[in-house]
Every structure is written in structure tokens, then in C-alpha cells.
Write a protein that holds these residues in place. Structure first.
Motif, mmCIF file in Angstrom:
data_model
loop_
_atom_site.group_PDB
_atom_site.id
_atom_site.type_symbol
_atom_site.label_atom_id
_atom_site.label_comp_id
_atom_site.label_asym_id
_atom_site.label_seq_id
_atom_site.Cartn_x
_atom_site.Cartn_y
_atom_site.Cartn_z
ATOM 1 N N ASP A 60 0.805 -1.217 0.000
ATOM 2 C CA ASP A 60 0.000 0.000 0.000
ATOM 3 C C ASP A 60 0.847 1.281 0.000
ATOM 4 O OD1 ASP A 60 -2.103 -1.737 0.012
ATOM 5 O OD2 ASP A 60 -2.935 -1.091 1.934
ATOM 6 N N PRO A 61 1.991 1.305 0.704
ATOM 7 C CA PRO A 61 2.802 2.529 0.623
ATOM 8 C C PRO A 61 3.234 2.867 -0.805
ATOM 9 C CG PRO A 61 3.501 1.226 2.495
ATOM 10 C CD PRO A 61 2.519 0.390 1.716
ATOM 11 N N VAL A 62 3.503 1.867 -1.615
ATOM 12 C CA VAL A 62 3.855 2.124 -3.023
ATOM 13 C C VAL A 62 2.664 2.744 -3.747
ATOM 14 C CG1 VAL A 62 4.533 1.046 -5.207
ATOM 15 C CG2 VAL A 62 5.577 0.287 -3.061
ATOM 16 N N GLY A 63 1.484 2.218 -3.480
ATOM 17 C CA GLY A 63 0.273 2.784 -4.073
ATOM 18 C C GLY A 63 0.069 4.229 -3.669
ATOM 19 N N TRP A 64 0.289 4.517 -2.386
ATOM 20 C CA TRP A 64 0.106 5.892 -1.925
ATOM 21 C C TRP A 64 1.171 6.827 -2.483
ATOM 22 C CZ3 TRP A 64 -4.215 7.797 -0.805
ATOM 23 C CH2 TRP A 64 -5.221 6.996 -0.257
ATOM 24 N N LEU A 65 2.374 6.326 -2.710
ATOM 25 C CA LEU A 65 3.393 7.156 -3.366
ATOM 26 C C LEU A 65 2.955 7.523 -4.785
ATOM 27 C CD1 LEU A 65 6.697 5.494 -2.145
ATOM 28 C CD2 LEU A 65 5.834 7.783 -1.561
ATOM 29 N N LEU A 66 2.359 6.561 -5.476
ATOM 30 C CA LEU A 66 1.848 6.822 -6.821
ATOM 31 C C LEU A 66 0.697 7.824 -6.779
ATOM 32 C CD1 LEU A 66 2.424 5.976 -9.719
ATOM 33 C CD2 LEU A 66 0.896 4.037 -9.404
ATOM 34 N N VAL A 67 -0.168 7.697 -5.777
ATOM 35 C CA VAL A 67 -1.265 8.656 -5.599
ATOM 36 C C VAL A 67 -0.692 10.057 -5.369
ATOM 37 C CG1 VAL A 67 -3.112 9.378 -4.027
ATOM 38 C CG2 VAL A 67 -2.976 6.990 -4.768
ATOM 39 N N ILE A 68 0.275 10.158 -4.482
ATOM 40 C CA ILE A 68 0.873 11.468 -4.168
ATOM 41 C C ILE A 68 1.564 12.054 -5.391
ATOM 42 C CG2 ILE A 68 2.670 12.606 -2.794
ATOM 43 C CD1 ILE A 68 1.835 10.613 -0.511
ATOM 44 N N TRP A 69 2.214 11.208 -6.165
ATOM 45 C CA TRP A 69 2.864 11.674 -7.389
ATOM 46 C C TRP A 69 1.831 12.279 -8.342
ATOM 47 C CZ3 TRP A 69 3.436 9.376 -12.537
ATOM 48 C CH2 TRP A 69 4.376 10.042 -13.321
ATOM 49 N N GLY A 70 0.673 11.632 -8.467
ATOM 50 C CA GLY A 70 -0.393 12.172 -9.312
ATOM 51 C C GLY A 70 -0.997 13.440 -8.724
ATOM 52 N N VAL A 71 -1.192 13.456 -7.401
ATOM 53 C CA VAL A 71 -1.800 14.610 -6.735
ATOM 54 C C VAL A 71 -0.918 15.847 -6.868
ATOM 55 C CG1 VAL A 71 -2.294 15.542 -4.429
ATOM 56 C CG2 VAL A 71 -3.262 13.352 -5.112
ATOM 57 N N ARG A 72 0.381 15.684 -6.767
ATOM 58 C CA ARG A 72 1.261 16.863 -6.830
ATOM 59 C C ARG A 72 1.227 17.529 -8.199
ATOM 60 N NH1 ARG A 72 5.798 16.500 -9.524
ATOM 61 N NH2 ARG A 72 6.682 14.493 -10.026
ATOM 62 N N ARG A 73 0.722 16.816 -9.223
ATOM 63 C CA ARG A 73 0.608 17.400 -10.564
ATOM 64 C C ARG A 73 -0.771 18.002 -10.810
ATOM 65 N NH1 ARG A 73 2.754 12.449 -13.911
ATOM 66 N NH2 ARG A 73 0.532 12.427 -14.055
ATOM 67 N N ILE A 74 -1.622 17.986 -9.798
ATOM 68 C CA ILE A 74 -2.925 18.645 -9.876
ATOM 69 C C ILE A 74 -2.731 20.077 -9.400
ATOM 70 C CG2 ILE A 74 -5.265 18.703 -8.926
ATOM 71 C CD1 ILE A 74 -5.128 15.641 -8.742
ATOM 72 N N ALA A 75 -3.264 21.035 -10.142
ATOM 73 C CA ALA A 75 -3.002 22.458 -9.873
ATOM 74 C C ALA A 75 -3.287 22.834 -8.416
ATOM 75 C CB ALA A 75 -3.822 23.320 -10.828
ATOM 76 N N ASP A 76 -4.463 22.550 -7.914
ATOM 77 C CA ASP A 76 -4.823 22.906 -6.540
ATOM 78 C C ASP A 76 -4.773 21.647 -5.688
ATOM 79 O OD1 ASP A 76 -5.680 24.214 -4.292
ATOM 80 O OD2 ASP A 76 -7.792 24.121 -4.846
ATOM 81 N N HIS A 77 -3.564 21.217 -5.355
ATOM 82 C CA HIS A 77 -3.400 19.946 -4.659
ATOM 83 C C HIS A 77 -3.211 20.089 -3.150
ATOM 84 C CE1 HIS A 77 0.764 21.181 -5.481
ATOM 85 N NE2 HIS A 77 1.058 20.532 -4.374
ATOM 86 N N SER A 78 -3.246 21.293 -2.641
ATOM 87 C CA SER A 78 -2.943 21.506 -1.220
ATOM 88 C C SER A 78 -3.928 20.775 -0.304
ATOM 89 C CB SER A 78 -2.914 22.996 -0.897
ATOM 90 O OG SER A 78 -4.143 23.600 -1.232
ATOM 91 N N THR A 79 -5.207 20.716 -0.649
ATOM 92 C CA THR A 79 -6.180 20.040 0.209
ATOM 93 C C THR A 79 -6.095 18.524 0.089
ATOM 94 O OG1 THR A 79 -7.880 20.205 -1.492
ATOM 95 C CG2 THR A 79 -7.837 21.936 0.160
ATOM 96 N N LEU A 80 -5.530 18.034 -0.988
ATOM 97 C CA LEU A 80 -5.426 16.592 -1.203
ATOM 98 C C LEU A 80 -4.146 16.002 -0.632
ATOM 99 C CD1 LEU A 80 -6.671 16.441 -4.893
ATOM 100 C CD2 LEU A 80 -7.959 15.869 -2.825
ATOM 101 N N ARG A 81 -3.118 16.818 -0.543
ATOM 102 C CA ARG A 81 -1.804 16.310 -0.146
ATOM 103 C C ARG A 81 -1.791 15.763 1.282
ATOM 104 N NH1 ARG A 81 2.136 20.432 -1.527
ATOM 105 N NH2 ARG A 81 1.089 21.538 0.139
ATOM 106 N N ALA A 82 -2.361 16.494 2.236
ATOM 107 C CA ALA A 82 -2.306 16.082 3.647
ATOM 108 C C ALA A 82 -2.969 14.724 3.898
ATOM 109 C CB ALA A 82 -2.907 17.157 4.535
ATOM 110 N N PRO A 83 -4.210 14.489 3.429
ATOM 111 C CA PRO A 83 -4.781 13.160 3.686
ATOM 112 C C PRO A 83 -4.054 12.050 2.922
ATOM 113 C CG PRO A 83 -6.327 14.503 2.436
ATOM 114 C CD PRO A 83 -5.199 15.384 2.843
#
Length: 169
Positions: A28-51
Motif C-alpha cells: 500500500d505505501p507504493v500505491g500511496w506514493l503513486l497517488v501522491i505523485w499524481g496529486v502533486r501534478r494537480i493544480a490545486d493539490h494543497s487540500t489533497l496532499r495532507a490526507p
């Protein structure tokens, strides 16, 4: 890979389980790293990054078999609490994407994403109601429904990754 595709693939890894010697080969940590990698490329990612980072940290601890055994032997409410960062992330992601779809005039996508958002929210609260009603036999149904909702969200992410309003398209 587009940001929503990366997030969807990360959630696929999080949802799937392939146990070998007590460890999940699809960590699961690998999956979440992939999620975070995708989230950081979303323009307004500040609310998504913390959870997403919270879910990554929880996944890192829970990945070990000793922790999984401890959770299995503990109160069911602790297992519920461990899943809250993932559910919060899913709710916020659906909300943000539904707003983007609505602003672009894609009302069908907006409605589907809002439905996924509400279902995630309901399933976040459902275990509390099951605990309060002392109806532990319903917990398997709640977890099965949660799996279906995450699958729905994955399908929506892949489906909407190429829409003009989608981040990174």
C-alpha cells in the motif's frame, strides 16, 4: 501518465492484496506514493496532499505483519480509524473533481463524482453506526460496500483522466 491515471493506479495497488509470508506484495505505501505523485501534478493539490500523506504514513505502519495481527486482535473501531485518511482523501478528491467538471459544464461527470463523494462519506460513518447498534455482523457488508465504492472511484478516475477539465489533460 496523466495525474488522474496515476492516482487511479495508486488506488488499485492500495485495494489489491497479494499476501506472501504475511506481507502484501502490492504494498500500500507504493500505491500511496503513486497517488501522491499524481496529486502533486494537480493544480490545486494543497487540500489533497495532507490526507494522502496521512494515508501513506498509516500504510507504512500497517504493512508489517505484526501490525496487521495487532489490528486483527484489537477493537474494530481501531481498524476503522486506520482507514479514515484514505476515505478523507477519496471524499476530497471527488469533491475537487466534481467542482472542476461542473465549472466546465460536464454535469454528468459532476453528478457521478458527487455520488462517489457522498457514498465515501456515508461509508466513513457507517461503521460508527454499526458499532453503536452493536451489529457487528453487518461490518463485513460495510467493508464490501466500501470496496465497491473505491472501485467506482477508480473507474471514474480512469474515465475522466482525458476530459478537458481534468488536471493535466
Amino acid at each position: 501518465m496523466k495525474p488522474l491515471q496515476s492516482v487511479a493506479m495508486g488506488l488499485v495497488i492500495v485495494v489489491l492484496v497479494a499476501k506472501f509470508a504475511g506481507y502484501d506484495a502490492l504494498a500500500d505505501p507504493v500505491g500511496w506514493l503513486l497517488v501522491i505523485w499524481g496529486v502533486r501534478r494537480i493544480a490545486d493539490h494543497s487540500t489533497l496532499r495532507a490526507p494522502a500523506v496521512g494515508a501513506l504514513l498509516v500504510a507504512c505502519v500497517v504493512w508489517f505483519p505484526a501490525t496487521q495481527d495487532l489490528l486483527e486482535d484489537s477493537d474494530p473501531s481501531l481498524r476503522w480509524a486506520v482507514n479514515l485518511p484514505q476515505v478523507l482523501f477519496c471524499v476530497l478528491l471527488c469533491h475537487q473533481l466534481s467542482e472542476l467538471a461542473g465549472a466546465a459544464g460536464d454535469q454528468r461527470a459532476r453528478a457521478r463524482l458527487r455520488t462517489a463523494m457522498v457514498l465515501n462519506g456515508v461509508l466513513a460513518i457507517a461503521p460508527v453506526l454499526v458499532f453503536a447498534a452493536d451489529a457487528d455482523d453487518l461490518m463485513a457488508s460495510v467493508y464490501a460496500a466500501a470496496g465497491v465504492v473505491v472501485l467506482l472511484q477508480i473507474v471514474l478516475l480512469f474515465t475522466y483522466a482525458n476530459r478537458p477539465w481534468a488536471p493535466g489533460s
